[in-house]
Motif scaffolding. Structure first.
Motif, short mmCIF file in Angstrom:
data_model
loop_
_atom_site.label_atom_id
_atom_site.label_comp_id
_atom_site.label_asym_id
_atom_site.label_seq_id
_atom_site.Cartn_x
_atom_site.Cartn_y
_atom_site.Cartn_z
N ALA A 6 0.72 -0.94 0.29
CA ALA A 6 0.22 0.42 -0.03
C ALA A 6 0.63 1.35 0.07
CB ALA A 6 -0.69 0.15 1.48
N PRO A 7 0.65 2.11 -0.98
CA PRO A 7 0.96 3.53 -0.06
C PRO A 7 1.73 3.98 1.21
CG PRO A 7 -0.40 3.74 -2.13
CD PRO A 7 -1.29 2.60 -1.46
N GLY A 8 2.50 4.82 0.82
CA GLY A 8 2.84 5.20 2.49
C GLY A 8 3.85 6.12 2.44
N SER A 9 4.60 6.50 3.49
CA SER A 9 5.09 7.49 3.64
C SER A 9 6.47 7.27 4.62
CB SER A 9 4.35 9.16 3.82
OG SER A 9 4.09 8.96 4.92
N GLY A 10 7.07 8.39 5.29
CA GLY A 10 8.34 8.53 6.51
C GLY A 10 9.07 6.54 5.98
N ALA A 11 10.51 7.06 6.86
CA ALA A 11 11.12 6.17 6.94
C ALA A 11 11.39 5.07 6.57
CB ALA A 11 12.49 6.35 7.54
#
Length: 412
Positions: free
Chosen positions: A206-211
């Motif tokens: 799934a799309p996401g963000s962050g390190a």
């Protein structure tokens, strides 16, 4: 040769600016000048200016129509613009760019920029939708600006895509080998953004963000970013003889001891478990209690240890791909609900004693278990009634308070 002074006397007034603008717009669109143009609601001064220009009698009505062929003849015959109307407009307003031609040239330039990537993706249906979105969307244009700037970058992206998935290679080493620059895929590099989207398309995450999400996305295609700091705590995973990690897992399982695996091990050694169920918990206390009470008899257990790391997510996807049914339990508090939402969103897991009825049976016991529930509420995506039940009860029930039924499941 244009007589600029005469031309400006004829067409340079403010009352004729609309007429010059209409002609220029047709030229910019590549449209012929063998027609008439109309100003629907002309002022009196605009009507008078056209009448003086063409030497015609006033026509009743508000609309004002000018024949462009007639205007062209006037300019040629007067000597103001022997080359005609088109040359006159250029002299008055500057060079005209054919917008349709420029747009067509831009489309062709972008097609050429994507050519190498299109050729690479051909025959890989799992990347077809990703390429369509990339070509039609604005991401490449925002990152690269022009087709000229994008073409080499998209060529590098094609080289990256050709090598994915890979077999557990360090990010910098992979970038150096494939592109020739070790930092080309570092965070905030345009190429890294594009390549991460390709990785997501290949693995289906799934799309996401962050390190942590970036680490997870890279790991999903076999690229290791910070390979040692991301770990996963396990118990009872079957081992195998194919790798040192597999042999170590087998020995630890026989002895009933937990195992901590790094992202490097999970990706490179392809940890597998041919088991019908793999249980997943939030807190290490479940793992240590299972090791103490059940030892080698415990069913396979994986711990997210709070928010799941890339190592946790990659292992869970691997186990699910091998046919294991994942079942998850966490804390009945708002932090636990947030973590569970992530788990259920990203992997095909099902609740394990983690619904509204399960919560009510322990939160309503006498004496009540847990402690007062604090913080902003979170909707449990897998069971919205759980959130309402928790709000009504007002108790936070952590995994430490329900160890006995969890261990009973692990024993069977």
């Amino acid at each position: 040769m244009i007589d600029e002074a005469r031309l400006r006397r004829l067409l340079g007034s403010d009352d004729l600016a609309w007429l010059v603008l209409r002609v220029r717009q047709r030229m910019e669109r590549g449209q012929p000048l063998d027609t008439s143009v109309t100003l629907p609601d002309a002022t009196g001064s605009q009507r008078s200016a056209v009448q003086r220009l063409l030497g015609r009698r006033p026509v009743p009505g508000r609309a004002l129509t000018v024949s462009l062929p007639a205007l062209d003849r006037l300019l040629r015959d007067s000597g103001a613009s022997p080359a005609g109307l088109e040359a006159a407009v250029i002299a008055l307003t500057g060079e005209v760019i054919d917008r349709e031609l420029v747009a067509a040239e831009q489309v062709q330039a972008w097609r050429l920029a994507f050519a190498a990537l299109r050729e690479t993706v051909e025959g890989r249906p799992e990347l077809a939708d990703w390429l369509i979105e990339l070509e039609r969307g604005g991401l490449v244009r925002r990152l690269m600006g022009t087709p000229t700037a994008a073409r080499p970058a998209l060529g590098e992206l094609a080289a990256v895509v050709r090598e994915l998935p890979t077999g557990g290679e360090l990010l910098g080493r992979f970038a150096a080998r494939v592109i020739g620059r070790a930092h080309a895929l570092d965070d905030r590099q345009p190429l890294a953004t594009l390549a991460l989207n390709a990785a997501r398309a290949l693995s289906g995450i799934a799309p996401g963000s962050g390190a942590e999400w970036r680490r997870e996305a890279w790991a999903s295609v076999g690229i290791l970013r910070d390979e040692l700091s991301a770990t996963v705590l396990t118990l009872g995973l079957p081992g195998n003889s194919a790798s040192a990690t597999g042999r170590a897992l087998g020995a630890l399982r026989e002895d009933g001891q937990p195992a901590v695996l790094t992202l490097r091990q999970v990706v490179r050694d392809e940890i597998r478990a041919q088991a019908p169920y793999v249980f997943v918990c939030e807190n290490p206390i479940v793992v240590s209690s299972a090791a103490d009470r059940l030892g080698a008899e415990s069913a396979p257990l994986v711990c997210s240890n709070g928010q799941p790391s890339a190592a946790v997510m990659h292992l869970l996807r691997r186990l699910a791909a091998d046919g294991a049914q994942l079942v998850y339990h966490g804390d009945f508090d708002w932090g636990g609900i947030r973590i569970a939402n992530v788990i259920f969103d990203r992997v095909p897991a099902h609740p394990w004693r983690f619904g509204a009825a399960d919560y009510a049976s322990v939160a309503g016991s006498v004496p009540p278990r847990g402690h007062p529930l604090r913080g902003a509420s979170v909707t449990a995506t897998w069971d919205p009634q759980l959130t309402q039940t928790m709000l009504t009860s007002g108790r936070a029930v952590e995994e430490e308070h329900v160890l006995d039924p969890l261990l009973s499941d692990l024993a069977h």
